[in-house]
Scaffold this motif. Structure first.
Motif, PDB file in Angstrom:
ATOM      1  N   GLU A  88       0.849  -1.203   0.000  1.00 15.20           N
ATOM      2  CA  GLU A  88       0.000   0.000   0.000  1.00 15.20           C
ATOM      3  C   GLU A  88       0.884   1.253   0.000  1.00 15.20           C
ATOM      4  O   GLU A  88       0.619   2.212  -0.734  1.00 15.20           O
ATOM      5  CB  GLU A  88      -0.920  -0.022   1.223  1.00 15.20           C
ATOM      6  N   ASP A 120      -7.433  -2.757  -2.121  1.00 11.25           N
ATOM      7  CA  ASP A 120      -7.673  -1.330  -2.320  1.00 11.25           C
ATOM      8  C   ASP A 120      -6.666  -0.528  -1.496  1.00 11.25           C
ATOM      9  O   ASP A 120      -5.822  -1.076  -0.809  1.00 11.25           O
ATOM     10  CB  ASP A 120      -9.107  -0.960  -1.915  1.00 11.25           C
ATOM     11  N   SER A 121      -6.758   0.779  -1.597  1.00 13.27           N
ATOM     12  CA  SER A 121      -5.853   1.659  -0.864  1.00 13.27           C
ATOM     13  C   SER A 121      -6.663   2.649  -0.051  1.00 13.27           C
ATOM     14  O   SER A 121      -7.752   3.070  -0.458  1.00 13.27           O
ATOM     15  CB  SER A 121      -4.946   2.410  -1.847  1.00 13.27           C
ATOM     16  N   ARG A 122      -6.108   3.044   1.099  1.00 12.50           N
ATOM     17  CA  ARG A 122      -6.799   4.032   1.943  1.00 12.50           C
ATOM     18  C   ARG A 122      -6.335   5.445   1.638  1.00 12.50           C
ATOM     19  O   ARG A 122      -6.801   6.394   2.240  1.00 12.50           O
ATOM     20  CB  ARG A 122      -6.507   3.726   3.411  1.00 12.50           C
ATOM     21  N   TYR A 123      -5.412   5.598   0.685  1.00 12.55           N
ATOM     22  CA  TYR A 123      -4.839   6.914   0.395  1.00 12.55           C
ATOM     23  C   TYR A 123      -5.500   7.535  -0.832  1.00 12.55           C
ATOM     24  O   TYR A 123      -5.593   6.900  -1.875  1.00 12.55           O
ATOM     25  CB  TYR A 123      -3.324   6.801   0.175  1.00 12.55           C
TER      26      TYR A 123
END
Length: 683
Positions: A88, A120-123
């Motif tokens: 990530e 997925d990504s949190r950014y």
């Protein structure tokens, strides 16, 4: 030796082995970006995290030495979460432009994101952008994709031996660059393309031309030098799209030179694709039958001692044998394979081989170079010498012209006369060889191509006989520059006076006909009076005064046998068909024999190779380094005082294929400073 347990499997490994290497030994895949087995450990990507019992947090397995009693887990939930977190982070600033990236389909980041990353990504912050860098005509940069694994930096400084690359700034401002944004000053620079695990460094000539899954891969051998580097020739349709290295620990490891990698565009340009016959002082297109008939007509009444042949640097053994046999039916035994005039003695095989082997330099403790520049003559071998200097403590001395070999060399002077005093044991070079346990001497073609080359060979042989020949060790070595040279010597393609005598006799009118088998490194102006038949691939030096031109296949267009500088027999494989009417050299000579002389006794490649094994028994054993009996060779005589002139003036322009290559021309321009000044605006 430490014994550890990995995912329930117990394994004992050598001291100094890392946890990552131990995992590989038991068949457990551990992802990695910065780690490479031939480079120093960086430990900065953190993708190789694993769990170690009693450790408070996951460890970087590439940097952790395996210890006795360690218990390692590579598939726990904590490891899975840690790897997903690292991935990530790596993708925070990556542009995710896979559809337009040349690395697509063979990208480590793509593969490991799928296998070990999260979904997925949190950014959602803006991604940073990094300006692309200029690294010369071979390497295309998209530095926004860079994940700072530093493989390219470590390769440049550790393997290639140039300190052009490094990192500037800190934290998120870090950028990998060539400092002054200039071409990488190395003959090995293209290897950073293979090392880059993302699409930050890609091949500039190959950009946007093909995808990996569109290509057919053919395992073959390189002929740009005498090393015989193992390569993959990637083709699409009738075109060679790129050339990549193939692993062979004993020859080229996994590296190739820039000439090997990028010369492929020269296979398409200035090609001979139909026969030509000179009529009224002008070359005109002809059919094969017309060309053969013209040769038959000119050879009528010509005596055998008025015919000669010269084999070029890229000729395969099948073609050279066919030429020798054809001229034999015409009564001539005058076929020369030493195009550069080197005074090599074909009577003793140990006298023209690298007897220690390419990998043998890693066993040696002292190396004396005589008239040899391995960086220009065999860059991949030079990198292995550098490896031995850095890691095995090899000491290197040199008699010959000074040049930057990328490692420390003790210069004894550029005077061939030094060999005479060294052969008597009075010189420091002889003392250094005497003090070593496994000394090596490498004689280069520059020394042997002098007028006193035979005397130099004898002096080098005498030095080796005194200091370099021990039980189980032969330290006498010859570094060739031509892929065909050892094969030509095995076939006995040596004549009195060498190539210069043939050219002089042709100029004087003593020779009436000369056959050139891809011979382009000669002064063809001396052939004006002789009827000249050129069999080759390109419109280069050999065709300038040719009366008949017969188009032949290049090394990627035929299956041919080559013997490298250490005596290893290897074969190229046919990756594409030759253009137009071009044919494989031996088939041309076989068809010509039907017309001008007695028909040669082979109709298939298998039959020809059977004949080859009779004439040159070494070809019966593939991919092995022979052990040859030591003997006496060379000619006693005076060695003239004076410098040893380098045999290669321009690394990028050593044969017809390279001289036809625009990529090689761009490399020369970049080296000479003709290219546009690096301003950061290069394409």
């Amino acid at each position: 030796m430490p014994t550890l347990t990995i995912d329930g499997k117990e394994v004992t490994v050598e001291p100094g082995t890392t946890v990552l290497q131990a995992c590989e030994e038991v068949g457990v895949e551990v992802p990695r970006f910065c780690y490479h087995e031939r480079l120093s450990i960086a430990g900065n990507c953190r993708m190789c995290l694993v769990d170690m019992e009693k450790a408070p947090k996951p460890i970087a397995s590439c940097a952790m030495p395996a210890g006795d009693g360690m218990v390692i887990h590579t598939n726990t939930e904590r490891v899975k979460k840690a790897r997903e977190g690292v991935m990530e982070f790596l993708l925070i600033n990556h542009p995710l432009d896979c559809p337009i990236c040349d690395q697509g389909g063979e990208c480590d980041l793509q593969d490991q994101a799928m296998a070990f990353g999260g979904g997925d990504s949190r950014y959602d912050e803006n991604k940073r952008a990094v300006e692309d860098k200029y690294m010369g005509p071979l390497i295309s940069t998209t530095m926004t994709r860079c994940i700072h694994c530093m493989r390219c930096v470590r390769f440049s400084s550790e393997v290639a031996g140039v300190d052009d690359m490094g990192a500037l700034w800190r934290g998120e401002h870090t950028e990998v660059t060539t400092y002054l944004e200039k071409s990488l000053d190395s003959e090995m620079s293209g290897n950073v393309i293979d090392l880059c695990p993302v699409g930050a460094l890609t091949s500039k000539p190959y950009a946007f031309t093909a995808r990996s899954w569109e290509l057919k891969h053919t395992e073959s051998i390189d002929v740009m030098d005498a090393l015989g580097s193992n390569i993959n020739v990637d083709t699409r349709g009738a075109a060679v799209m790129r050339i990549l290295p193939r692993l062979n620990e004993d020859v080229n490891e996994e590296w190739i030179s820039d000439k090997t990698r990028f010369v492929y565009d020269g296979l398409k340009k200035r090609r001979l694709d139909r026969p030509y016959v000179r009529k009224n002082k002008k070359l005109e297109e002809a059919t094969w039958a017309e060309a053969f008939e013209a040769i038959k007509k000119k050879l009528k009444g010509v005596k055998g001692d008025q015919i000669a042949g010269i084999a070029g640097d890229l000729a395969d053994m099948e073609s050279m044998l066919a030429l020798k046999d054809l001229l034999g039916t015409l009564g001539s035994t005058r076929v020369e394979g030493r195009q550069d005039g080197a005074a090599l003695d074909a009577s003793v095989r140990a006298g023209y081989l690298m007897n220690s082997g390419i990998a043998g330099v890693e066993e040696a403790d002292y190396l004396l170079l005589v008239g040899c520049d391995p960086r220009a003559e065999a860059p991949v071998f030079n990198s292995r010498i550098r490896k031995a200097v850095r890691h095995m403590g090899l000491k290197v001395g040199r008699i010959g012209a000074e040049a930057d070999l990328t490692y420390k060399v003790e210069d004894f002077g550029d005077d061939a006369k030094i060999l005479k005093s060294a052969s008597t044991g009075r010189h420091d070079a002889a003392k250094a060889l005497k003090a070593a346990e496994k000394p090596m001497i490498i004689v280069g073609q520059a020394a042997l191509a002098r007028e006193d080359g035979a005397a130099i060979l004898k002096a080098a042989r005498d030095i080796a006989d005194k200091y370099c020949i021990k039980e189980g060790w032969n330290g006498f070595n010859v570094l060739h520059t031509a892929a065909s040279r050892v094969g030509a010597l095995d076939l006995g393609l040596t004549t009195e006076g060498g190539v210069n005598a043939i050219l002089d006799d042709a100029e004087a009118g003593a020779l009436k006909a000369v056959f050139l088998l891809g011979a382009d490194e000669i002064d063809s102006a001396k052939l004006k009076k002789a009827f000249t038949v050129y069999i080759g691939t390109h419109g280069d030096e050999g065709v300038k005064n040719a009366d008949v031109i017969l188009p032949a296949a290049a090394y990627t267009e035929k299956s041919g046998t080559y013997i490298n500088t250490e005596g290893r027999v290897q074969r190229t494989e046919k990756a594409v068909f030759a253009p137009g009417d071009a044919r494989e050299d031996w088939t041309i000579l076989r068809a010509l024999s039907d017309v001008v002389g007695e028909t040669l006794p082979y109709n298939t490649l298998g039959e020809l190779r059977g004949r080859l094994a009779e004439v040159a028994p070494a070809t019966a054993t593939i991919d092995e380094v022979p052990t040859e009996a030591w003997g006496d060779f060379g000619t006693k005589g005076d060695i003239a005082e004076g410098a040893i002139k380098p045999i290669i003036d321009n690394f990028y322009m050593t044969n017809p294929i390279a001289r036809a290559s625009q990529i090689m021309a761009d490399c020369v321009a970049a080296r000479e400073g003709v290219a546009e000044e690096a301003t950061g605006t290069h394409g």
